[in-house]
Design an enzyme around this catalytic site. Structure first.
Site, short mmCIF file in Angstrom:
data_model
loop_
_atom_site.label_atom_id
_atom_site.label_comp_id
_atom_site.label_asym_id
_atom_site.label_seq_id
_atom_site.Cartn_x
_atom_site.Cartn_y
_atom_site.Cartn_z
N CYS A 40 0.84 -1.20 0.00
CA CYS A 40 0.00 0.00 0.00
C CYS A 40 0.88 1.25 0.00
O CYS A 40 1.65 1.47 0.94
CB CYS A 40 -0.91 -0.05 1.23
SG CYS A 40 -1.66 1.52 1.69
N CYS A 46 0.36 3.57 2.92
CA CYS A 46 0.86 2.98 4.16
C CYS A 46 2.35 3.27 4.36
O CYS A 46 2.81 3.45 5.49
CB CYS A 46 0.64 1.47 4.16
SG CYS A 46 -1.09 0.97 4.03
#
Length: 238
Positions: free
Chosen positions: A162, A165
């Site tokens: 991600c 992230c």
């Protein structure tokens, strides 16, 4: 001069119409979890496509899913095996690659193609059935013990695949440097802890940050923008 103004006006109108059509298509074809799940359940043999990379797919995926995306070398061969008259369900880590894939399928004549809002984070994060090739390193009981054994805990839930992230990590380092031992930081990635994320049944997107104090949630945040400021405010008010 008048012709130029008229031409510019028509161009602007066409531009806004295009945006409106795109937004309408996106809202129609990107479905919330409950609707997406219900439609899959209504199909005898649902056509589910995991639009992530093969490495991601090998670690975890929806039951019955096949793996390919727009960049796959055998993309044309893959879609040729699908039934254009039946709905196709796509998902990715969030709602990027799956949205593009669903739109391309519709352009190619498929009657129905849907992407999942929040992607696999939303699916697994709300306890829907999935495949994982390994057990979680952390159990729900161990998670709860960490929360109960520490006064203040910040949990970062996401995935190594991600992009957003990854942007959380330097912010966490800054928070760690400021609060030190007064704040325990726990990082939970989908790849290592699939089951505990499913057991929490509270994750809709990656990243999700949860701040606990004395065993109670005092802040739950989706995304990383203004993270440190919101943590500071939440802790200052306690």
């Amino acid at each position: 001069m008048k012709n130029t103004s008229l031409k510019n006006s028509l161009t602007a109108i066409a531009f806004f119409i295009a945006i409106a059509v795109f937004s309408q298509n996106k809202s129609q074809n990107t479905l919330p979890l409950d609707v997406f799940y219900s439609k899959i359940q209504a199909e005898k043999n649902p056509q589910i496509i995991d639009a992530r990379g093969p490495e991601e797919f090998a670690l975890n995926h929806l039951l019955g899913a096949v793996n390919f995306n727009l960049e796959s070398k055998d993309y044309a061969e893959k879609i040729a095996k699908l039934d254009k008259n039946r709905p196709v369900f796509t998902y990715s880590i969030g709602a990027g690659r799956s949205v593009w894939l669903a739109e391309d399928l519709l352009k190619k004549g498929f009657k129905e193609a849907y992407s999942l809002e929040g992607g696999i984070a939303n699916w697994i994060g709300n306890g829907k059935p999935f495949f994982a090739n390994s057990k979680s390193k952390l159990t729900l009981a161990e998670y709860n013990k960490i929360i109960s054994d520490n006064k203040t805990v910040l949990v970062d839930i996401g995935s190594v695949y991600c992009g957003a992230c990854k942007k959380v990590k330097p912010v966490l380092e800054t928070i760690k440097a400021q609060y030190g031992s007064n704040l325990k930081i726990v990082e939970i990635d989908l790849e290592d802890n699939t089951q505990v994320i499913a057991d929490l049944k509270t994750i809709k997107v990656f990243p999700t940050l949860i701040l606990y104090q004395n065993g109670k949630i005092i802040l739950k945040k989706e995304g990383f923008e203004n993270l440190k400021n919101e943590i500071d405010v939440a802790l200052a008010s306690k």
